[in-house]
Motif scaffolding. Sequence first.
Motif, PDB file in Angstrom:
ATOM      1  N   UNK A 143      -1.001   6.996  13.094  1.00  0.00           N
ATOM      2  CA  UNK A 143      -2.042   6.163  12.478  1.00  0.00           C
ATOM      3  C   UNK A 143      -1.387   5.034  11.691  1.00  0.00           C
ATOM      4  N   UNK A 144      -2.105   3.941  11.558  1.00  0.00           N
ATOM      5  CA  UNK A 144      -1.711   2.861  10.653  1.00  0.00           C
ATOM      6  C   UNK A 144      -2.840   2.675   9.648  1.00  0.00           C
ATOM      7  N   UNK A 145      -2.477   2.363   8.421  1.00  0.00           N
ATOM      8  CA  UNK A 145      -3.460   2.076   7.374  1.00  0.00           C
ATOM      9  C   UNK A 145      -3.207   0.642   6.960  1.00  0.00           C
ATOM     10  N   UNK A 146      -4.090  -0.261   7.375  1.00  0.00           N
ATOM     11  CA  UNK A 146      -3.806  -1.678   7.215  1.00  0.00           C
ATOM     12  C   UNK A 146      -5.101  -2.487   7.280  1.00  0.00           C
ATOM     13  N   UNK A 147      -5.031  -3.787   6.906  1.00  0.00           N
ATOM     14  CA  UNK A 147      -6.189  -4.674   7.105  1.00  0.00           C
ATOM     15  C   UNK A 147      -6.469  -4.817   8.600  1.00  0.00           C
ATOM     16  N   UNK A 148      -7.589  -4.318   9.051  1.00  0.00           N
ATOM     17  CA  UNK A 148      -7.793  -4.254  10.501  1.00  0.00           C
ATOM     18  C   UNK A 148      -8.306  -5.559  11.091  1.00  0.00           C
ATOM     19  N   UNK A 149      -8.739  -6.515  10.256  1.00  0.00           N
ATOM     20  CA  UNK A 149      -9.133  -7.813  10.807  1.00  0.00           C
ATOM     21  C   UNK A 149      -7.948  -8.524  11.443  1.00  0.00           C
TER      22      UNK A 149
ATOM     23  N   UNK B 252       0.833  -1.201   0.000  1.00  0.00           N
ATOM     24  CA  UNK B 252       0.000   0.000   0.000  1.00  0.00           C
ATOM     25  C   UNK B 252       0.871   1.255   0.000  1.00  0.00           C
ATOM     26  N   UNK B 253       1.998   1.224   0.731  1.00  0.00           N
ATOM     27  CA  UNK B 253       2.911   2.372   0.759  1.00  0.00           C
ATOM     28  C   UNK B 253       3.461   2.689  -0.626  1.00  0.00           C
ATOM     29  N   UNK B 254       3.909   1.650  -1.319  1.00  0.00           N
ATOM     30  CA  UNK B 254       4.602   1.843  -2.587  1.00  0.00           C
ATOM     31  C   UNK B 254       3.676   2.212  -3.734  1.00  0.00           C
ATOM     32  N   UNK B 255       2.394   2.020  -3.555  1.00  0.00           N
ATOM     33  CA  UNK B 255       1.483   2.252  -4.670  1.00  0.00           C
ATOM     34  C   UNK B 255       0.437   3.310  -4.331  1.00  0.00           C
ATOM     35  N   UNK B 256      -0.750   2.916  -3.985  1.00  0.00           N
ATOM     36  CA  UNK B 256      -1.848   3.871  -3.839  1.00  0.00           C
ATOM     37  C   UNK B 256      -1.565   4.950  -2.802  1.00  0.00           C
ATOM     38  N   UNK B 257      -0.990   4.575  -1.641  1.00  0.00           N
ATOM     39  CA  UNK B 257      -0.781   5.546  -0.582  1.00  0.00           C
ATOM     40  C   UNK B 257       0.214   6.626  -0.981  1.00  0.00           C
ATOM     41  N   UNK B 258       1.225   6.263  -1.756  1.00  0.00           N
ATOM     42  CA  UNK B 258       2.229   7.256  -2.159  1.00  0.00           C
ATOM     43  C   UNK B 258       1.603   8.364  -3.003  1.00  0.00           C
ATOM     44  N   UNK B 259       0.633   8.019  -3.844  1.00  0.00           N
ATOM     45  CA  UNK B 259      -0.050   9.028  -4.662  1.00  0.00           C
ATOM     46  C   UNK B 259      -0.926   9.929  -3.780  1.00  0.00           C
ATOM     47  N   UNK B 260      -1.592   9.317  -2.805  1.00  0.00           N
ATOM     48  CA  UNK B 260      -2.436  10.096  -1.896  1.00  0.00           C
ATOM     49  C   UNK B 260      -1.584  11.075  -1.093  1.00  0.00           C
ATOM     50  N   UNK B 261      -0.435  10.608  -0.610  1.00  0.00           N
ATOM     51  CA  UNK B 261       0.459  11.469   0.180  1.00  0.00           C
ATOM     52  C   UNK B 261       0.969  12.630  -0.670  1.00  0.00           C
ATOM     53  N   UNK B 262       1.337  12.350  -1.906  1.00  0.00           N
ATOM     54  CA  UNK B 262       1.831  13.418  -2.787  1.00  0.00           C
ATOM     55  C   UNK B 262       0.775  14.506  -2.964  1.00  0.00           C
TER      56      UNK B 262
END
Length: 298
Positions: free
Chosen positions: A145-151, A103-113
């Motif tokens: 915060x953490x962004x992760x599968x919460x189950x 998630x860091x290397x893909x979708x989240x990096x675009x959101x952070x930018x």
Amino acid sequence: MKVDPRHLLQLAEIVEAQSFSEAAARLHTSQPALSRTVSYLEKRFGMKLFDRSTKPASPTELALKLAESGRHIRAATYHAENIGGQLLSGQYGIVRVGSPSFFCDNQLSYIIADFLKLNPEIRLILSPDYVPELHSKLLDDRLDIAIAPFELIDDGLLQVSKLSDLNHQLVCRKNHPLTQEPSLTPVHLESAKWISHIHSSGLHNITKNILQSFGVNEIDVVFESGSASALLRVVQESDFLTILPIHAVEQLLDAGAIDVIDLGVEQQTISLGIITHQRRDTSPAVRNFIGFLQQAFA
């Protein structure tokens, strides 16, 4: 010698306005009050600050130097007020975020930018890690915060705000031979070469469960990695297969760099969420980022 900063601020206004009455109006005070300030400073320094033989009275060299100090104080005050306003509005501060590597290397990096373009005064620290380590970092106050599968997290001290459900698929290079097969069987997958996720990754068990649902119990693993970028590069450059969350490879799918094969098996629902410590207050900057995340997923 101690000097009241307010007196230097007043002197700077008098020098800039070239008028006691104008300076008094700017400072919302009276002309006699400013005259008393100047008289006090002249006694403190033992020197005149204004040549009163001219009209308007002209500042002496000492007055000009003290007024320069006053301007520095005023600039610092404005800067501090600006920071305070940005801090309260969530536009200034530090945000510590953790998330799994994919998630860091893909979708989240675009959101952070996109977020930092709108909030350039925020410093964002991103930590790629596996869910157990993210859990520990939240409890130890090393993450906001953490962004992760919460189950995968079961702890009464943490609270979750759901972002989306995660769908996992078989991923391969573009035009992989298996994409031409009209009907895949377990034999096809057992005969292929595979990329595996390391055991501490939640994707390891997800992959195992999906393949078992399709009737595959053993696969031939030739590459194992916790690096999202290395894994995706190998997928694109080989015939090796792997299981990945679709959200992690959306950009590559859109670019036509990879393909997905739907195995048609029922999956255990995995949900991605924002995880925080419920007994710890979040700063305005963190709340700003959480709101931005929620809007991005909405």
